[in-house]
Design an enzyme around this catalytic site. Structure first.
Site, PDB file in Angstrom:
ATOM      1  N   CYS A 385       0.835  -1.203   0.000  1.00 18.77           N
ATOM      2  CA  CYS A 385       0.000   0.000   0.000  1.00 18.77           C
ATOM      3  C   CYS A 385       0.872   1.256   0.000  1.00 18.77           C
ATOM      4  O   CYS A 385       1.714   1.437   0.883  1.00 18.77           O
ATOM      5  CB  CYS A 385      -0.924  -0.005   1.219  1.00 18.77           C
ATOM      6  SG  CYS A 385      -1.768   1.563   1.520  1.00 18.77           S
ATOM      7  N   CYS A 388       0.669   3.303   3.222  1.00 22.64           N
ATOM      8  CA  CYS A 388       1.447   2.707   4.312  1.00 22.64           C
ATOM      9  C   CYS A 388       2.927   3.015   4.126  1.00 22.64           C
ATOM     10  O   CYS A 388       3.633   3.338   5.083  1.00 22.64           O
ATOM     11  CB  CYS A 388       1.219   1.194   4.348  1.00 22.64           C
ATOM     12  SG  CYS A 388      -0.479   0.681   4.668  1.00 22.64           S
TER      13      CYS A 388
END
Length: 465
Positions: A385, A388
């Protein structure tokens, strides 16, 4: 690359006034150079703009021996009337699609004043500095010194500073992190397990620290540079990976003025303007990075063949432009396979001794406890991600600051087979989700904001512990 910021001042009337004996590319072809360094720009109509930023005036060249780092420099800020939404930049990118690099550079410097800087790697991206110089506006330059650059690159840095009368502000990797990496894995571990870990320590984290002091940055990315990763880059975009001065996703704008320019045209421009260039280019080097990971290319080879030649040609990014990489499944549908089952073969993140890796039984036990010994802050994440990845530096720094404070910092990988459990039991809505487990309560508290900088996260923890 090492991070460097500069205020340009006097605009040179001669583009080759430096007395430094730097190898320069001889003039080729017939070029009619302008008599004035300031080039008239075509007026652009941005009636739909939602942000007005006043550029700062040029400042005298600084003589201090130590230049403040990008993340801490205390310069007057432009006046911002209203925050620009991400969709405004999608529209602006379309409006500037056919604009010249000079027009794009001028618009970037006009909009962000002292809150924008050029990222300079010591290669052909010296063209960015020349374009900024030609606008007549003050500009700043930064570079990341990884500690493993070629001597010729350092010589170019010096020549560029003298040629333009500027000071590049360098950012360096954390000495403790470099020491730990080299002691544990040796000086050339990237040949065995990939370049990402080394680049993360020497380049990505220093860049992240630097960009936290900016609202926009300028890169030399071109669509023709790298197969599979840069073919769709726009001339301006909201940065998909890094955060800027205000914190949170969407707080940093990324300008790519030469995105639509062919490499040969960049070199025609450099020859015409007679600017300093890296002498490695005359030895067969095209794309230039760190010395161990860069080599000359043969005639007919793509320029990125000289970078990380032992790895897949479709993923040749060091992490500075990680948002360019798109995952594909066997049918060619981008990202769908990765997001569906979390099976992408990507390196883990938040990998530090200060962050506890929680297994499924571990997070379940933490969830059941009603009287914990200490409070916990846990991030539910997926390593693929981009959001993230963007908060990795902030979360790691937070863990370091909270060491010994009585608050445990953890992570739980919540994609793939764990996603349904995380959605049902851990309030997972999207990645990343951050939960605070109080000391005397079984119910975790979800962090409500998209601002994931250290200060915002620390305020959340301090309010609850």
């Amino acid at each position: 690359m090492a991070l460097a910021f500069t205020s340009s001042t006097a605009i040179h009337t001669s583009l080759s006034s430096s007395s430094y004996e730097q190898p320069k590319v001889s003039q080729l072809g017939n070029f009619q150079l302008l008599d004035q360094p300031q080039i008239p720009l075509k007026a652009l109509n941005f009636s739909q703009r939602r942000c007005v930023v006043k550029p700062l005036n040029a400042e005298p060249k600084r003589n201090e021996s130590i230049v403040p780092s990008a993340a801490t420099i205390a310069a007057p800020l432009p006046e911002v009337e209203e925050k620009v939404e991400a969709e405004d930049y999608e529209k602006l990118a379309k409006e500037l699609e056919n604009a010249s690099p000079l027009e794009i550079m001028d618009k970037a410097l006009e909009n962000f004043g002292n809150d924008i800087a050029i990222a300079f790697s010591g290669a052909e991206d010296v063209a960015l500095i020349e374009y900024a110089h030609l606008t007549g506006r003050p500009f700043r330059v930064f570079s990341l010194d990884t500690g493993r650059l070629n001597p010729e690159t350092y010589q170019l840095f010096d020549a560029v500073e003298k040629h333009y009368g500027i000071r590049i502000e360098y950012m360096f990797p954390d000495a403790v992190e470099v020491q730990a990496l080299v002691r544990s894995k040796g000086l050339f571990s990237f040949y065995e397990d990939g370049h990402q870990e080394c680049c993360r320590v020497r380049k990505v984290r220093p860049l992240r620290r630097a960009l936290k002091g900016l609202r926009a940055w300028i890169t030399g990315q071109r669509k023709d540079q790298s197969p599979g990763t840069r073919s769709e880059i726009p001339v301006v975009q909201v940065d998909p990976v890094f955060e800027g001065l205000d914190g949170g996703i969407g707080s940093l704008v990324k300008w790519n003025p030469v995105a639509n320019v062919d490499g040969k045209d960049v070199w025609n421009f450099l020859r015409a303007m007679n600017v300093p260039v890296n002498s490695l280019h005359s030895k067969g080097y095209v794309s230039i990075g760190c010395e161990p990971c860069t080599r000359p290319v043969l005639p007919g080879q793509h320029e990125r063949e000289g970078r990380w030649w032992w790895e897949d040609a479709k993923a040749k990014e060091c992490g500075l432009h990680k948002g360019n990489i798109k995952d594909e499944n066997v049918n060619g549908n981008r990202n769908s396979a990765v997001q569906a089952n979390g099976s992408a073969n990507v390196a883990d993140i938040f990998d530090t001794k200060d962050i506890v890796t929680l297994s499924r039984p571990g997070i379940e036990n933490l969830l059941k406890l009603e009287d914990r010994r200490e409070p916990w802050l846990v991030v539910l994440y997926a390593p693929w991600c981009r959001f993230c990845q963007a908060m990795e530096g902030s979360y790691v720094e937070l863990a370091e600051k909270l060491e010994g404070s009585g608050v445990k910092i953890g992570k739980f990988r919540a994609d793939g087979e764990q996603k349904t459990f995380a959605q049902q039991e851990l309030q997972l809505g999207s990645f990343p989700t951050i939960l605070f487990f109080p000391k005397h309560s079984s119910q975790p508290i979800k962090y409500p904001s998209e601002k994931r900088d250290v200060d915002s996260l620390m305020a959340f923890v301090n309010a609850l512990r």
